[in-house]
Scaffold this motif. Structure first.
Motif: not given
Length: 293
Positions: A220, A223, A230, A233
């Motif tokens: 993540v 990315s 984010s 996660v």
């Protein structure tokens, strides 16, 4: 802890200097002063000092003789070390330990102080300046070293990020909503994160490359664009909210851009053998009287 930190080593001469300092303090005190008792039988500072001298006296004395020779040679060569030189080296050392707090904790665990390390750094810089005229590094050597160690000078893709770790997805979603509503990431990390290694630094993880984080977190983080936050996660540690602050793209090794670094590495490599020969010559050159009994 999701990130591994490589820790350096403190110069061994510090231990010897501190040890000798202890011996000198003990010798200045009353010889009959009692430092311990066993079933009422006294052990005095005089006995303790005698053991310390017997076990480490010659080695510690040679450290002080070496430092005195270096001081005299520095004066003779009119060498000066600036505060900036010392501070730059100190910062490099702190960076090797991850952060200043980690560095201080490691020092304390060994009984060292920042001032001990600063003195050691100053001595090392003086030695480098003394030996610099004796060390030559050719362009051919530098190019050969570069070709043999190209991987070392390539830059891998890296991201600089913060994270907030909590124990439930619901809590992570709640914190993310606060962040999207202009909440301060560092403040919320200090308030909510259960990662004791990073929460006081506002969740700061610094730069890291692939392979340093657990896979789900890393996938993540790499990315995200700079500034993005984010979704929650999940990892074995709990639920993370990640914010990427900066990215560094991968870069191939370039000789011209790496020349200063290569020269510094070769200098340090050569300095060890040059120093051993130089200090032995100085021991022979100076009139040294060892009066330690």
């Amino acid at each position: 802890m999701i990130k591994k930190i490589t820790r350096g080593r403190i110069h061994q001469s510090i231990l010897l200097i501190l040890l000798l300092g202890l011996m000198l303090v003990i010798s200045a005190c009353s010889n009959s002063e009692i430092v311990a008792k066993v079933n009422g039988e006294a052990i005095t500072k005089d006995e303790l000092y005698e053991i310390l001298v017997k076990q480490n006296g010659k080695q510690a004395l040679d450290v002080l003789i070496t430092e005195k020779i270096i001081e005299l040679e520095v004066v003779k060569a009119n060498i000066e070390v600036s505060e900036k030189d010392i501070e730059d080296r100190m910062q490099d050392l702190i960076n090797n330990y991850g952060d200043e707090e980690g560095f201080k904790q490691t020092l304390e665990s060994y009984g060292y102080t920042i001032e001990d390390v600063r003195k050691d750094i100053e001595t090392n810089i003086k030695i480098e300046k003394l030996l610099e005229p004796k060390i030559t590094i050719s362009e051919e050597e530098m190019k050969s070293f570069f070709e043999e160690n190209k991987q070392m000078f390539a830059t891998e893709e890296q991201v600089k990020a913060r994270h907030i770790l909590v124990d439930s997805e619901e809590k992570a979603i709640e914190i993310r909503e606060k962040l999207l509503a202009d909440g301060n990431f560092a403040d919320l990390a200090k308030e909510y994160s259960i990662d004791t290694f990073t929460k006081e630094q506002g969740g700061e993880l610094g730069f890291f490359k692939r392979g340093q984080m657990v896979p789900a977190f890393e996938e993540v983080a790499f990315s995200l664009k700079a500034g993005e936050i984010s979704q929650p996660v999940k990892t074995q540690f709990g639920y993370h909210i990640i914010k990427v602050e900066e990215r560094k793209e991968a870069k191939k090794a370039n000789y011209e851009e790496s020349k200063d670094q290569i020269e510094e590495m070769l200098f340090k490599e050569k300095m060890s053998s040059v120093y051993d020969k130089w200090i032995q010559e100085k021991f022979n050159e100076y009139e040294i009287e060892r009066l330690l009994k």
